[in-house]
Design a protein around this motif. Structure first.
Motif, mmCIF file in Angstrom:
data_model
loop_
_atom_site.group_PDB
_atom_site.id
_atom_site.type_symbol
_atom_site.label_atom_id
_atom_site.label_comp_id
_atom_site.label_asym_id
_atom_site.label_seq_id
_atom_site.Cartn_x
_atom_site.Cartn_y
_atom_site.Cartn_z
ATOM 1 N N LEU A 1 -3.941 0.568 36.548
ATOM 2 C CA LEU A 1 -2.856 -0.342 36.209
ATOM 3 C C LEU A 1 -1.567 0.170 36.828
ATOM 4 O O LEU A 1 -1.157 1.305 36.576
ATOM 5 N N GLU A 2 -0.933 -0.640 37.654
ATOM 6 C CA GLU A 2 0.324 -0.276 38.314
ATOM 7 C C GLU A 2 1.337 -1.398 38.065
ATOM 8 O O GLU A 2 1.055 -2.565 38.324
ATOM 9 N N LYS A 3 2.495 -1.037 37.541
ATOM 10 C CA LYS A 3 3.470 -2.063 37.163
ATOM 11 C C LYS A 3 4.133 -2.742 38.352
ATOM 12 O O LYS A 3 4.633 -3.862 38.238
ATOM 13 N N GLU A 4 4.148 -2.076 39.517
ATOM 14 C CA GLU A 4 4.768 -2.678 40.701
ATOM 15 C C GLU A 4 3.779 -3.596 41.422
ATOM 16 O O GLU A 4 2.594 -3.634 41.100
ATOM 17 N N ALA A 5 4.293 -4.321 42.430
ATOM 18 C CA ALA A 5 3.465 -5.275 43.169
ATOM 19 C C ALA A 5 2.571 -4.604 44.209
ATOM 20 O O ALA A 5 1.751 -5.266 44.845
ATOM 21 N N GLY A 6 2.718 -3.306 44.400
ATOM 22 C CA GLY A 6 1.906 -2.562 45.357
ATOM 23 C C GLY A 6 1.949 -1.092 45.023
ATOM 24 O O GLY A 6 2.661 -0.660 44.104
ATOM 25 N N PRO A 7 1.193 -0.258 45.765
ATOM 26 C CA PRO A 7 1.119 1.174 45.451
ATOM 27 C C PRO A 7 2.328 1.943 45.986
ATOM 28 O O PRO A 7 3.044 1.482 46.867
ATOM 29 N N ALA A 8 2.536 3.124 45.421
ATOM 30 C CA ALA A 8 3.433 4.135 46.012
ATOM 31 C C ALA A 8 4.877 3.667 46.144
ATOM 32 O O ALA A 8 5.549 3.970 47.126
ATOM 33 N N ARG A 9 5.384 2.952 45.133
ATOM 34 C CA ARG A 9 6.735 2.405 45.235
ATOM 35 C C ARG A 9 7.828 3.369 44.768
ATOM 36 O O ARG A 9 9.005 3.088 44.937
ATOM 37 N N HIS A 10 7.440 4.496 44.172
ATOM 38 C CA HIS A 10 8.459 5.393 43.621
ATOM 39 C C HIS A 10 8.360 6.780 44.259
ATOM 40 O O HIS A 10 8.651 6.929 45.434
ATOM 41 N N GLN A 11 7.961 7.827 43.525
ATOM 42 C CA GLN A 11 8.015 9.175 44.101
ATOM 43 C C GLN A 11 7.203 9.285 45.394
ATOM 44 O O GLN A 11 7.643 9.918 46.354
ATOM 45 N N THR A 12 6.031 8.668 45.430
ATOM 46 C CA THR A 12 5.166 8.800 46.608
ATOM 47 C C THR A 12 5.812 8.225 47.853
ATOM 48 O O THR A 12 5.728 8.811 48.940
ATOM 49 N N TYR B 1 -8.850 9.025 58.663
ATOM 50 C CA TYR B 1 -8.543 7.614 58.456
ATOM 51 C C TYR B 1 -7.444 7.093 59.384
ATOM 52 O O TYR B 1 -6.898 6.015 59.156
ATOM 53 N N ASP B 2 -7.127 7.863 60.423
ATOM 54 C CA ASP B 2 -6.170 7.426 61.439
ATOM 55 C C ASP B 2 -4.806 7.080 60.835
ATOM 56 O O ASP B 2 -4.189 6.066 61.175
ATOM 57 N N ILE B 3 -4.338 7.939 59.935
ATOM 58 C CA ILE B 3 -3.025 7.777 59.308
ATOM 59 C C ILE B 3 -2.018 8.650 60.070
ATOM 60 O O ILE B 3 -2.313 9.813 60.361
ATOM 61 N N PRO B 4 -0.832 8.116 60.402
ATOM 62 C CA PRO B 4 0.149 8.905 61.158
ATOM 63 C C PRO B 4 0.463 10.237 60.483
ATOM 64 O O PRO B 4 0.820 10.272 59.308
ATOM 65 N N HIS B 5 0.309 11.319 61.252
ATOM 66 C CA HIS B 5 0.582 12.646 60.709
ATOM 67 C C HIS B 5 0.718 13.625 61.865
ATOM 68 O O HIS B 5 0.358 13.323 63.005
ATOM 69 N N ALA B 6 1.236 14.798 61.555
ATOM 70 C CA ALA B 6 1.303 15.894 62.532
ATOM 71 C C ALA B 6 1.477 17.198 61.776
ATOM 72 O O ALA B 6 2.149 17.240 60.743
ATOM 73 N N VAL B 7 0.849 18.257 62.275
ATOM 74 C CA VAL B 7 1.065 19.603 61.743
ATOM 75 C C VAL B 7 2.105 20.244 62.645
ATOM 76 O O VAL B 7 1.816 20.625 63.774
ATOM 77 N N THR C 1 1.652 25.897 58.895
ATOM 78 C CA THR C 1 0.781 24.875 58.308
ATOM 79 C C THR C 1 1.535 23.697 57.703
ATOM 80 O O THR C 1 0.913 22.752 57.219
ATOM 81 N N THR C 2 2.867 23.746 57.714
ATOM 82 C CA THR C 2 3.637 22.599 57.228
ATOM 83 C C THR C 2 3.477 21.429 58.196
ATOM 84 O O THR C 2 3.360 21.627 59.402
ATOM 85 N N GLY C 3 3.493 20.218 57.652
ATOM 86 C CA GLY C 3 3.337 19.041 58.509
ATOM 87 C C GLY C 3 4.060 17.845 57.955
ATOM 88 O O GLY C 3 4.866 17.945 57.018
ATOM 89 N N ILE C 4 3.795 16.682 58.532
ATOM 90 C CA ILE C 4 4.392 15.424 58.096
ATOM 91 C C ILE C 4 3.311 14.351 58.103
ATOM 92 O O ILE C 4 2.341 14.430 58.857
ATOM 93 N N CYS C 5 3.486 13.354 57.232
ATOM 94 C CA CYS C 5 2.563 12.223 57.242
ATOM 95 C C CYS C 5 3.210 11.044 56.543
ATOM 96 O O CYS C 5 4.315 11.147 55.988
ATOM 97 N N ASP C 6 2.515 9.916 56.556
ATOM 98 C CA ASP C 6 2.948 8.705 55.863
ATOM 99 C C ASP C 6 2.185 8.653 54.538
ATOM 100 O O ASP C 6 1.054 8.192 54.475
ATOM 101 N N PHE C 7 2.828 9.124 53.453
ATOM 102 C CA PHE C 7 2.141 9.198 52.168
ATOM 103 C C PHE C 7 1.852 7.814 51.584
ATOM 104 O O PHE C 7 0.884 7.649 50.835
ATOM 105 N N THR C 8 2.672 6.829 51.904
ATOM 106 C CA THR C 8 2.385 5.472 51.434
ATOM 107 C C THR C 8 1.087 4.966 52.041
ATOM 108 O O THR C 8 0.254 4.347 51.354
ATOM 109 N N ALA C 9 0.890 5.240 53.336
ATOM 110 C CA ALA C 9 -0.361 4.844 53.984
ATOM 111 C C ALA C 9 -1.548 5.595 53.385
ATOM 112 O O ALA C 9 -2.642 5.030 53.232
#
Length: 405
Positions: A42-53, A90-96, A151-159
C-alpha cells in the motif's frame, strides 16, 4: 454445543505499508525467499519512490562512515556491491565512480585518519592522498589531504524502485493512504485506507518512512522514537565541468549528516548540498509548507527539545546557510574555491526521516522491531537506498518468521 470457528479471508499473507525502495525491496525479497507468498504493498502516492528514495543525490554509499559491526556498516558495504550488480542486470543507469573525502582544516585531519581506519575495519580499500594526488582526481578541489574510496557510485534509485516493484510480483496499490489498522494476534491485521477499502493480511510490515512511527502507533505499538523531519536543501551546479565525480567534506561524527558535498549524477549534472534544517511538516520540502498537527507532534516529543538544546549551534549554522545563499556558497567554496553564487541553481529538496529517542539521541543505526503480527522499520534514512537489497532480505526474514507462528 458445537465450537464456533471463525474463518478469516485474507487478501494477502504479508501487507507492506510504504512504496519506497525499502518497502519494495522487502516485497521483492519475500517473494524470492518464499515463492507463493502473497504480498500486497500500500502506497499513498500515485507512484513509487516519491519521498526519501526519489529525493536524494543518488549516491551508492561505500559504508566508510558507519560504526564497524553496525547494520549500516554491514548492509552498506554489502548493498553497494549488490546495487551495482542489480543496476547492471536490469540496465538501470549507474556508475561506480569512487569519491574523495577532503580535509580543508587542520582539526579535520585526525577525523580523516579515523575514517581511514574505520573504512578498513569495514573491509574497504581506502587510499590516502596528498594535494598533488587529489588534483589528479579533481583539479578544482582544494584541501590539506584527502582519501579516495573506490566502491562509491551513483545510480537512479527511482528506477531501481520501479524495477523492484515489477520484479516482486506483489500487488501494488497506489493512492492507498492508510487511516486505520486493526491488529489481532490470533487473526492478523485489517487495514482501512482513506478510500474505504479494507485489506486483510496475516502479517504487517511497516516501511512508511516519514510516517513509520505513526503507523506503529496505529498498529497499537509504542515505537519508543519519533520521526523528526530534517529538510535537505540542494542546488545544481551551473558549471558541472568544475567537478568530475563525488567530493565530500570530513563529516562531524556527532551527526548523521555528511555536510555540504558535490555529487555528479547519472544525468551529468552536479548536485550541491544538502543543508539539514528542521522541516515544519513531514513532507515539508520548503519553508512555506507547514502542517500544524505534524509540527505540534514534533514539538510535543521531549527528544526534539533535548536535541535542539544540545545542538543549537550546529542548527543555527545550517539555518543560516538555508536563508543565505552567500553563506551556502562560502561553505561550498571550502572545497571548490571557483564556485560563485551565480553557479548555484536551486534544486528539489528532500526530507530525512530521522528517528529521535526520548532523551534527544539521534538513532544512528537502522532500527527494525518485530511485534506480534508486525515488523516496523523505524529508522532507515541514508544509506538505506544503497543498502535496500540486504535490508529487504532482513525485513523479509522477520516477516516470514512471524507468519510461521
Amino acid at each position: 454445543m458445537a465450537e464456533v470457528v471463525h474463518v478469516v479471508a485474507y487478501d494477502c499473507d504479508v501487507l507492506v505499508i510504504g512504496g519506497g525502495i525499502v518497502g519494495l525491496s522487502t516485497a521483492y525479497a519475500i517473494t524470492r525467499a518464499a515463492p507463493g507468498t502473497r504480498v500486497t504493498v500500500l502506497e499513498k502516492e500515485a507512484g513509487p519512490a516519491r519521498h526519501q528514495t526519489g529525493r536524494n543525490s543518488g549516491v551508492i554509499h561505500s559504508g566508510i562512515y558507519y560504526r564497524p559491526g553496525s547494520l549500516k556498516a554491514r548492509y552498506a558495504v554489502r548493498g553497494a556491491a549488490e546495487m551495482a550488480k542489480f543496476c547492471a542486470e536490469y540496465d538501470i543507469p549507474h556508475a561506480v565512480t569512487g569519491k574523495l573525502i577532503v580535509a580543508t582544516e587542520r582539526d579535520e585531519l585526525p577525523r580523516l585518519h579515523a575514517l581511514v581506519q574505520r573504512g578498513r575495519e569495514n573491509g574497504l580499500t581506502v587510499r590516502e592522498l596528498g594535494t598533488a594526488q587529489m588534483a589528479e582526481f579533481e583539479p578544482e578541489i582544494t584541501g590539506l589531504a584527502a582519501i579516495h574510496v573506490g566502491t562509491t557510485g551513483i545510480c537512479d534509485f527511482t528506477a531501481v524502485a520501479r524495477r523492484l516493484a515489477e520484479a516482486s510480483g506483489a500487488e501494488i496499490r497506489y493512492g492507498a493512504r492508510v487511516e486505520r489498522i486493526d491488529r489481532r494476534p490470533e487473526r492478523g491485521v485489517a487495514v482501512r485506507t482513506a478510500s474505504g477499502d479494507i485489506v486483510r493480511g496475516r502479517m504487517l510490515v511497516n516501511c512508511a518512512g516519514l510516517y513509520c512511527d505513526e503507523i506503529a502507533r496505529l498498529t497499537g505499538d509504542e515505537p519508543g522514537v519519533r520521526i523528526v523531519p530534517f529538510r535537505g536543501e540542494y542546488y545544481e551546479l551551473a558549471r558541472p565541468e568544475l567537478v568530475r565525480g563525488l567530493v565530500y567534506p570530513v563529516p562531524d561524527p556527532a551527526f548523521p549528516f555528511l555536510g555540504v558535498h558535490l555529487t555528479r549524477g547519472t544525468d551529468g549534472g552536479v548536485h550541491v548540498g544538502p543543508n539539514a534544517v528542521p522541516a515544519l511538516a513531514r513532507e515539508g520540502y520548503d519553508w512555506r509548507t507547514v502542517r500544524p498537527r505534524e509540527l505540534a507532534g514534533t514539538l510535543a516529543w521531549p527528544g526534539a527539545w533535548q536535541l535542539a538544546r544540545r545542538h543549537w549551534r550546529y542548527g543555527a549554522g545550517e539555518l543560516h546557510r538555508s536563508l543565505s545563499r552567500s553563506a551556502f556558497t562560502e561553505a561550498v567554496r571550502r572545497l571548490l574555491p571557483a564556485v560563485t553564487e551565480d553557479d548555484l541553481v536551486p534544486a528539489a529538496a528532500g526530507v530525512r526521516a530521522q528517528a529521535v529517542l526520548r532523551d534527544g539521541t539521534l538513532a544512528d543505526d537502522f532500527l527494525i522491531q518485530r511485534t506480534p503480527r508486525a515488523v516496523h522499520v523505524l529508522n532507515a534514512p541514508s544509506p538505506a537506498a544503497t543498502a535496500s537489497l540486504p535490508i529487504g532480505r532482513e525485513i523479509a526474514r522477520r516477516a516470514l518468521a512471524g507468519l510461521e507462528r
